[in-house]
Design an enzyme around this catalytic site. Structure first.
Site, PDB file in Angstrom:
ATOM      1  N   ASP A  33     -47.909 -35.776 -18.810  1.00  0.00           N
ATOM      2  CA  ASP A  33     -46.978 -35.970 -19.918  1.00  0.00           C
ATOM      3  C   ASP A  33     -47.733 -36.089 -21.248  1.00  0.00           C
ATOM      4  O   ASP A  33     -48.625 -36.911 -21.380  1.00  0.00           O
ATOM      5  CB  ASP A  33     -46.150 -37.239 -19.644  1.00  0.00           C
ATOM      6  CG  ASP A  33     -44.802 -37.220 -20.321  1.00  0.00           C
ATOM      7  OD1 ASP A  33     -44.749 -36.945 -21.529  1.00  0.00           O
ATOM      8  OD2 ASP A  33     -43.794 -37.509 -19.634  1.00  0.00           O
ATOM      9  N   THR A  74     -39.724 -34.588 -23.126  1.00  0.00           N
ATOM     10  CA  THR A  74     -40.034 -34.759 -21.699  1.00  0.00           C
ATOM     11  C   THR A  74     -39.018 -34.141 -20.731  1.00  0.00           C
ATOM     12  O   THR A  74     -39.392 -33.391 -19.840  1.00  0.00           O
ATOM     13  CB  THR A  74     -40.189 -36.257 -21.388  1.00  0.00           C
ATOM     14  OG1 THR A  74     -41.279 -36.741 -22.163  1.00  0.00           O
ATOM     15  CG2 THR A  74     -40.465 -36.503 -19.912  1.00  0.00           C
ATOM     16  N   ASN A  95     -33.871 -35.650 -23.933  1.00  0.00           N
ATOM     17  CA  ASN A  95     -33.934 -36.851 -23.092  1.00  0.00           C
ATOM     18  C   ASN A  95     -32.581 -37.537 -23.170  1.00  0.00           C
ATOM     19  O   ASN A  95     -32.027 -37.993 -22.180  1.00  0.00           O
ATOM     20  CB  ASN A  95     -35.019 -37.802 -23.596  1.00  0.00           C
ATOM     21  CG  ASN A  95     -36.411 -37.244 -23.370  1.00  0.00           C
ATOM     22  OD1 ASN A  95     -36.645 -36.499 -22.427  1.00  0.00           O
ATOM     23  ND2 ASN A  95     -37.337 -37.606 -24.241  1.00  0.00           N
TER      24      ASN A  95
HETATM   25 ZN    ZN Z   1     -43.106 -36.123 -22.197  1.00  0.00          ZN
HETATM   26 ZN    ZN Z   2     -43.190 -38.606 -25.398  1.00  0.00          ZN
END
Ligand code: ZN
Ligand code: ZN
Length: 492
Positions: A33, A74, A95
């Site tokens: 990530d 993400t 998100n």
């Molecule tokens: Zn991410």
């Molecule tokens: Zn982030």
């Protein structure tokens, strides 16, 4: 004659046994990530030989892999990697996003319950994802004999990669201090997850995402999944999706330089080396295919850039595109009705109910909002989704806006800020980073293949995040996911 027939049957049987589709025993998807592509080289000299350098030195690297949509966040990144698709088609629009003026969390699902704790952390499922994933297609191709499991600290990073038909997905419940799942998958934690939780239970409230320990716990749970779910043991290909979340949380707090993020990448390197050892001994060196990629990158801290005379800044988008824009519109149109639902990742959601209630024309409200936002020097473009075709925005950016725009979930306007301007607080004390935009610091990600059927090499040929899934599927000789818009790439 009978004898000859029996003999022929025998030969045919032997032939079918030999002529099997050539596939690895296991595929491991490793998403780090917020891993910028250039981290592979920024840290190269500090990496050991058996971790990330094993990928760079012995793998095949697509050096020029870019994300072809905005916003680069993400949930979308994980969904895109595993579906080969974009928000416009696979539905994960952020998100967090709004649908019909209602806030939605990407994997939030009030119809399911937590398994493994009594908090709400397990009320999650992939139901907002409209497309199939690599794992779903692998399941279909093998009559569901494959095992597909997702592991991460972040719920969305475990759930979206594992797909709809997953055999399991496990993520971290911070309030409970352990890994959980949801009733979408099963009604009780498997014994091995319960045993893991007993061994590694953290004090409730411990945010392991902010600790290097979070990286280690994720790999350790992945190893337990391999062992206990019997993955990579037989001839049917299994799929393990692992995502490392701490690198993002630590990056958000401390940015792209300094001891905190460096420490996280050194831990990742060590833990990956240990994980490789497990894969080598349990699955066998040439029997697994591993790919490394990221869901997005991250900008350099604006104050750090300014110290070196490079233009940058913090754009407080959530207030500017939310509260402040709403106040301006209310004043301009002389109404108390709520005209802006909210702003998220440079996107503005105009409140349809409020606009109707005030008897206003939606286009007039949008035009006024765009004109007001454009007055800010750091705002370069305000894309009006409905009118985008006629807006003079450079084609590569326009295409990213169109790809990222889900008609029902992406709102009305997308703000494109000047390079170096990220969604962040504008304070001179701000030490962190963010990501969302089209620029290379957010959109350029690693994509490295390693192991089964992979020769050492690299290419700078333009590659997109949506090419990852069809490339893996082509290697496995399985159908690509059902909203895939990427192209399979040749390993030369
Ligand atoms: Zn991410
Ligand atoms: Zn982030």
């Amino acid at each position: 004659m009978k004898k000859l027939f029996a003999f022929l049957l025998l030969v045919a049987g032997a032939l079918t046994a030999v002529a099997q589709v050539n596939r690895p025993k296991l595929v491991v998807g490793l998403v780090v990530d917020q891993m910028r592509w250039d981290y592979l080289y920024y840290y190269y000299d500090q990496f050991g030989e058996d971790g990330l350098r094993r990928l760079v030195d012995q793998g095949y690297s697509f050096e020029n892999t870019m994300i072809n949509y905005v916003p680069t966040v993400t949930a979308i990144g994980h969904a895109s990697i595993y579906t080969g698709s974009v928000p416009a088609l696979m539905g994960i629009a952020g998100n967090n996003f709004f649908e019909n003026d209602e806030p939605k969390y990407c994997v939030g699902d009030p119809s399911v319950k937590s398994v493994g704790s009594n908090t709400s952390a397990g009320q999650m499922s992939p139901r907002n994802l409209l497309a199939s994933t690599i794992g779903d297609e692998l399941h279909i191709a093998t009559d569901f004999k494959s095992k597909v499991v997702g592991v991460a600290l972040k719920d969305r990073a475990a759930i979206l990669p594992a797909g709809h038909s997953a055999d399991g997905a496990y993520w971290w419940d911070t309030k409970a201090g352990r890994f959980v799942t949801s009733t979408f998958y099963r009604n009780e934690l498997p014994e091995w997850v319960a045993a893991f939780n007993k061994k590694y239970q953290q004090k409730p409230g411990t945010d392991v995402k902010m600790m290097d320990l979070g990286i280690t716990l994720t790999f350790k749970l992945a190893e337990e999944a391999l062992e206990n779910e019997q993955m990579g043991k037989d001839d049917v290909t299994d799929f393990l999706a692992v995502s490392i979340s701490s690198t993002d949380a630590i990056g958000h707090a401390y940015s792209t330089r300094g001891k905190e993020i460096s420490s996280a990448y050194m831990q990742l390197d060590k833990d990956l080396a240990a994980f490789f050892k497990v894969l080598d001994s349990k699955i066998g060196k040439d029997n697994y295919l591993l790919f490394l990629t990221a869901d997005h990158g991250g900008a350099h801290n604006p104050n750090f850039m300014k110290r070196h005379r490079i233009p940058a800044g913090g754009f407080e988008g959530w207030t500017i595109g939310g509260k402040e824009l709403n106040a301006h519109l209310q004043q301009t149109f002389g109404t108390q009705a709520k005209l802006v639902t909210g702003a998220n990742s440079f996107r503005v959601y105009i409140n349809r109910k409020g606009v109707a209630e005030a008897g206003l024309d939606l286009q007039r409200v949008k035009d006024e909002a765009a004109a007001w936002l454009m007055k800010r020097p750091e705002v370069m473009y305000v894309a009006d989704h409905a009118r985008l075709a006629n807006q003079a925005i450079p084609q590569p950016i326009k295409e990213r806006i169109i790809n990222g725009w889900n008609v029902k979930r992406s709102g009305d306007l997308t703000i494109i800020t000047a390079p170096g301007w990220l969604e962040a607080t504008n304070s001179p004390d701000y030490k962190g980073t963010g990501h969302s935009q089209w620029n290379p610091y957010d959109a350029h990600i690693p994509f490295v293949l390693y192991g089964w059927n992979v020769k050492k090499g690299s290419t700078v040929e333009p590659t997109r995040i949506v090419d990852i899934a069809p490339t893996i599927c082509a290697m496995l000789h399985i159908q690509m996911p059902n909203a895939c818009v990427g192209d399979a790439k040749q390993i030369r």
